[in-house]
Design a protein around this motif. Structure first.
Motif, mmCIF file in Angstrom:
data_model
loop_
_atom_site.group_PDB
_atom_site.id
_atom_site.type_symbol
_atom_site.label_atom_id
_atom_site.label_comp_id
_atom_site.label_asym_id
_atom_site.label_seq_id
_atom_site.Cartn_x
_atom_site.Cartn_y
_atom_site.Cartn_z
ATOM 1 N N LEU A 188 1.337 2.736 2.404
ATOM 2 C CA LEU A 188 1.964 1.503 2.854
ATOM 3 C C LEU A 188 2.143 0.542 1.682
ATOM 4 O O LEU A 188 1.403 0.595 0.695
ATOM 5 N N PRO A 189 3.098 -0.380 1.765
ATOM 6 C CA PRO A 189 3.244 -1.384 0.704
ATOM 7 C C PRO A 189 1.932 -2.139 0.478
ATOM 8 O O PRO A 189 1.252 -2.546 1.427
ATOM 9 N N GLY A 190 1.557 -2.287 -0.780
ATOM 10 C CA GLY A 190 0.338 -3.006 -1.100
ATOM 11 C C GLY A 190 -0.928 -2.225 -0.849
ATOM 12 O O GLY A 190 -2.027 -2.757 -1.001
ATOM 13 N N HIS A 191 -0.800 -0.973 -0.467
ATOM 14 C CA HIS A 191 -1.940 -0.095 -0.228
ATOM 15 C C HIS A 191 -1.843 1.094 -1.186
ATOM 16 O O HIS A 191 -0.738 1.550 -1.513
ATOM 17 N N GLY A 192 -3.003 1.644 -1.582
ATOM 18 C CA GLY A 192 -2.960 2.775 -2.497
ATOM 19 C C GLY A 192 -2.174 2.398 -3.745
ATOM 20 O O GLY A 192 -2.462 1.399 -4.393
ATOM 21 N N GLY A 193 -1.153 3.188 -4.040
ATOM 22 C CA GLY A 193 -0.361 2.908 -5.240
ATOM 23 C C GLY A 193 0.997 2.290 -4.966
ATOM 24 O O GLY A 193 1.806 2.167 -5.891
ATOM 25 N N SER A 194 1.287 1.898 -3.725
ATOM 26 C CA SER A 194 2.615 1.350 -3.410
ATOM 27 C C SER A 194 2.722 -0.126 -3.809
ATOM 28 O O SER A 194 1.778 -0.895 -3.612
ATOM 29 N N PRO A 195 3.861 -0.524 -4.351
ATOM 30 C CA PRO A 195 4.056 -1.928 -4.725
ATOM 31 C C PRO A 195 3.921 -2.842 -3.504
ATOM 32 O O PRO A 195 4.371 -2.505 -2.409
ATOM 33 N N ALA A 196 3.334 -4.010 -3.716
ATOM 34 C CA ALA A 196 3.126 -4.950 -2.613
ATOM 35 C C ALA A 196 4.415 -5.634 -2.190
ATOM 36 O O ALA A 196 4.563 -6.050 -1.031
ATOM 37 N N VAL A 203 -16.402 6.745 5.604
ATOM 38 C CA VAL A 203 -15.738 7.376 4.459
ATOM 39 C C VAL A 203 -15.590 6.272 3.409
ATOM 40 O O VAL A 203 -14.682 5.441 3.506
ATOM 41 N N PRO A 204 -16.474 6.228 2.428
ATOM 42 C CA PRO A 204 -16.460 5.124 1.467
ATOM 43 C C PRO A 204 -15.119 4.898 0.789
ATOM 44 O O PRO A 204 -14.726 3.749 0.552
ATOM 45 N N ARG A 205 -14.416 5.987 0.494
ATOM 46 C CA ARG A 205 -13.115 5.841 -0.181
ATOM 47 C C ARG A 205 -12.166 5.010 0.679
ATOM 48 O O ARG A 205 -11.440 4.139 0.168
ATOM 49 N N LEU A 206 -12.143 5.248 1.986
ATOM 50 C CA LEU A 206 -11.229 4.510 2.858
ATOM 51 C C LEU A 206 -11.667 3.060 3.019
ATOM 52 O O LEU A 206 -10.822 2.157 3.114
ATOM 53 N N VAL A 207 -12.962 2.823 3.055
ATOM 54 C CA VAL A 207 -13.451 1.444 3.126
ATOM 55 C C VAL A 207 -13.053 0.690 1.857
ATOM 56 O O VAL A 207 -12.652 -0.483 1.914
ATOM 57 N N ARG A 208 -13.133 1.360 0.705
ATOM 58 C CA ARG A 208 -12.677 0.720 -0.540
ATOM 59 C C ARG A 208 -11.181 0.421 -0.487
ATOM 60 O O ARG A 208 -10.724 -0.619 -0.984
ATOM 61 N N ASP A 209 -10.413 1.338 0.103
ATOM 62 C CA ASP A 209 -8.969 1.086 0.252
ATOM 63 C C ASP A 209 -8.709 -0.231 0.970
ATOM 64 O O ASP A 209 -7.785 -0.975 0.622
ATOM 65 N N GLN A 210 -9.516 -0.501 2.001
ATOM 66 C CA GLN A 210 -9.346 -1.741 2.759
ATOM 67 C C GLN A 210 -9.502 -2.953 1.841
ATOM 68 O O GLN A 210 -8.681 -3.877 1.852
ATOM 69 N N GLY A 211 -10.550 -2.947 1.012
ATOM 70 C CA GLY A 211 -10.773 -4.070 0.119
ATOM 71 C C GLY A 211 -9.774 -4.166 -1.016
ATOM 72 O O GLY A 211 -9.511 -5.255 -1.537
ATOM 73 N N ASP A 212 -9.212 -3.021 -1.415
ATOM 74 C CA ASP A 212 -8.285 -3.001 -2.550
ATOM 75 C C ASP A 212 -6.847 -3.326 -2.162
ATOM 76 O O ASP A 212 -5.994 -3.504 -3.049
ATOM 77 N N ALA A 213 -6.572 -3.385 -0.872
ATOM 78 C CA ALA A 213 -5.193 -3.662 -0.444
ATOM 79 C C ALA A 213 -4.775 -5.072 -0.843
ATOM 80 O O ALA A 213 -5.598 -5.982 -0.963
ATOM 81 N N ASP A 214 -3.488 -5.235 -1.042
ATOM 82 C CA ASP A 214 -2.942 -6.555 -1.357
ATOM 83 C C ASP A 214 -2.916 -7.411 -0.091
ATOM 84 O O ASP A 214 -2.319 -7.002 0.924
ATOM 85 N N PRO A 215 -3.548 -8.594 -0.095
ATOM 86 C CA PRO A 215 -3.625 -9.390 1.142
ATOM 87 C C PRO A 215 -2.266 -9.752 1.730
ATOM 88 O O PRO A 215 -2.079 -9.699 2.950
ATOM 89 N N GLU A 216 -1.309 -10.124 0.883
ATOM 90 C CA GLU A 216 0.007 -10.512 1.411
ATOM 91 C C GLU A 216 0.717 -9.325 2.046
ATOM 92 O O GLU A 216 1.337 -9.443 3.102
ATOM 93 N N ALA A 217 0.638 -8.162 1.407
ATOM 94 C CA ALA A 217 1.272 -6.976 1.984
ATOM 95 C C ALA A 217 0.553 -6.551 3.258
ATOM 96 O O ALA A 217 1.196 -6.142 4.242
ATOM 97 N N TYR A 218 -0.785 -6.648 3.254
ATOM 98 C CA TYR A 218 -1.548 -6.328 4.460
ATOM 99 C C TYR A 218 -1.131 -7.254 5.600
ATOM 100 O O TYR A 218 -0.893 -6.798 6.729
#
Length: 373
Positions: free
Chosen positions: A50-58, A157-172
């Motif tokens: 999704l935008p702002g998640h993982g490696g996608s631009p926000a 799943v720690p990796r997915l929990v980290r994804d939540q924190g690493d997401a871009d707030p505006e894109a989220y």
């Protein structure tokens, strides 16, 4: 240059049938880590963020975004990869994208699986409130509650929990806007793609009742409920999800086996099945799914025309044992002995007289065995 494509990860043979996998809000393509490699044995799998998640631009979406905007990004990605028509599976928001594509772009979706998702998401207000709080406070408060929202007690799943924190707030927050505006309940009956709904029995975010609502409205849809799974079923119960998706998406193999028997005859197929071993099983699946389930079922050419092409190709490459089998197939597909002779005569011009000599000899043996020459 500003990036315009969703970040994505591709695995599996490029010649295989494409399957796009969509994530849930707050996660990345890592949601599919335990499922995608297995699916890639038989599919060209494309996981996207999704935008702002993982490696996608926000900045691919902004405030007041819609699921339609996300679906357009998915189509742009597919176009960039040269993928016209594809199977699709998505979780939660990713599932909503799949529903939108199936309703508004049915020509692009060959088969659909909607996992732990909904045709609405309990109204706009909760998502509007979440979007506003994320814009004001960021995502730390959601990280704290991620396990409780996503998994059964004691699982994480720690990796997915980290994804939540690493997401871009505006894109989220923009994705929350999309969920707030989404309601496709009055369009579900228009979906024509073969559709599977997968519910996590312990899912509080999108309870099984919401998946049943979709299954009841989409013509011919199936529903699977997975015990011991909450909202992120592919991460918590990957084996069960994989089993359900394989049964759904490998329909080409079932149809291919039907066509294979119609063209080659039960006796031949039964012999091939009897000789199958663990070493050859994947190859036999490939033949049924790809050659017979996708190519021979394509209505662009008739079976009669396909037989003529196949005979020619087999002569050209000197595959005379295979040619004998397809002479019988050609008879089942409506070619007369005279038609077969004319095809082989044509090969004498373009494949060479020695090749045609062997081809005529093989065909004559088959026709004589069948009392036709």
């Amino acid at each position: 240059m500003t990036a315009t494509l969703l970040n994505h990860h591709t695995e599996g043979p490029t010649s295989a049938a494409p399957l796009l996998l969509g994530p849930s809000l707050g996660t990345s393509s890592a949601l599919w880590d335990q499922v995608a490699p297995e699916l890639s044995i038989t599919h060209r799998v494309v996981r996207w963020d999704l935008p702002g998640h993982g490696g996608s631009p926000a900045d691919l979406i902004g405030p007041a975004a819609t699921v339609a905007d996300l679906a357009d990004l998915v189509l742009t990605l597919a176009d960039s990869l040269g993928i016209e028509r594809f199977a699709y599976a998505g979780v939660s928001l990713g599932g909503a994208v799949g529903l939108h594509l199936a309703v508004h772009h049915p020509e692009r979706i060959s088969s659909l699986a909607v996992i732990c998702s909904s045709a609405h998401f309990n109204g706009a207000k909760p998502w509007e409130e979440r979007a506003a709080r994320v814009r004001a406070e960021g995502l730390d408060w959601l990280v704290e509650s991620a396990d409780a929202r996503w998994f059964t007690p004691g699982f994480t799943v720690p990796r997915l929990v980290r994804d939540q924190g690493d997401a871009d707030p505006e894109a989220y927050a923009a994705c929350c806007d999309a969920l707030a505006a989404f309601d496709l309940r009055d369009r579900l009956a228009e979906i024509t793609a073969p559709t599977l709904l997968v519910a996590g029995r312990e899912d509080r975010a999108t309870p099984p009742a919401q998946l049943r609502e979709i299954a009841d409205a989409v013509p011919g849809a199936g529903l699977v409920e997975i015990p011991g799974a909450a909202h992120l079923a592919p991460a918590e119960r990957p084996e069960a999800v994989l089993t359900a998706l394989r049964a759904h998406f490998d329909g080409d193999a079932r149809r291919g086996m039907e066509v294979r028997r119609e063209v080659l005859g039960d006796a031949h197929v039964n012999r091939a099945q009897a000789r199958q071993t663990t070493f050859t099983a994947r190859y036999q699946d490939f033949i049924s799914r790809y050659a017979w389930g996708e190519i021979w079922t394509d209505p662009t050419l008739s079976r009669r025309e396909r037989s003529m092409i196949t005979l020619t190709a087999l002569v050209a490459h000197g595959h005379y044992d295979e040619l004998a089998m397809h002479v019988r197939a050609a008879r089942r597909n409506g070619l007369t002995p005279e038609d077969i002779g004319a095809v082989l005569l044509q090969t004498a011009v373009y494949c060479g007289v020695p090749a045609a000599n062997s081809a005529f000899a093989a065909a004559q043996r088959v026709l004589a065995e069948d009392g036709e020459a």
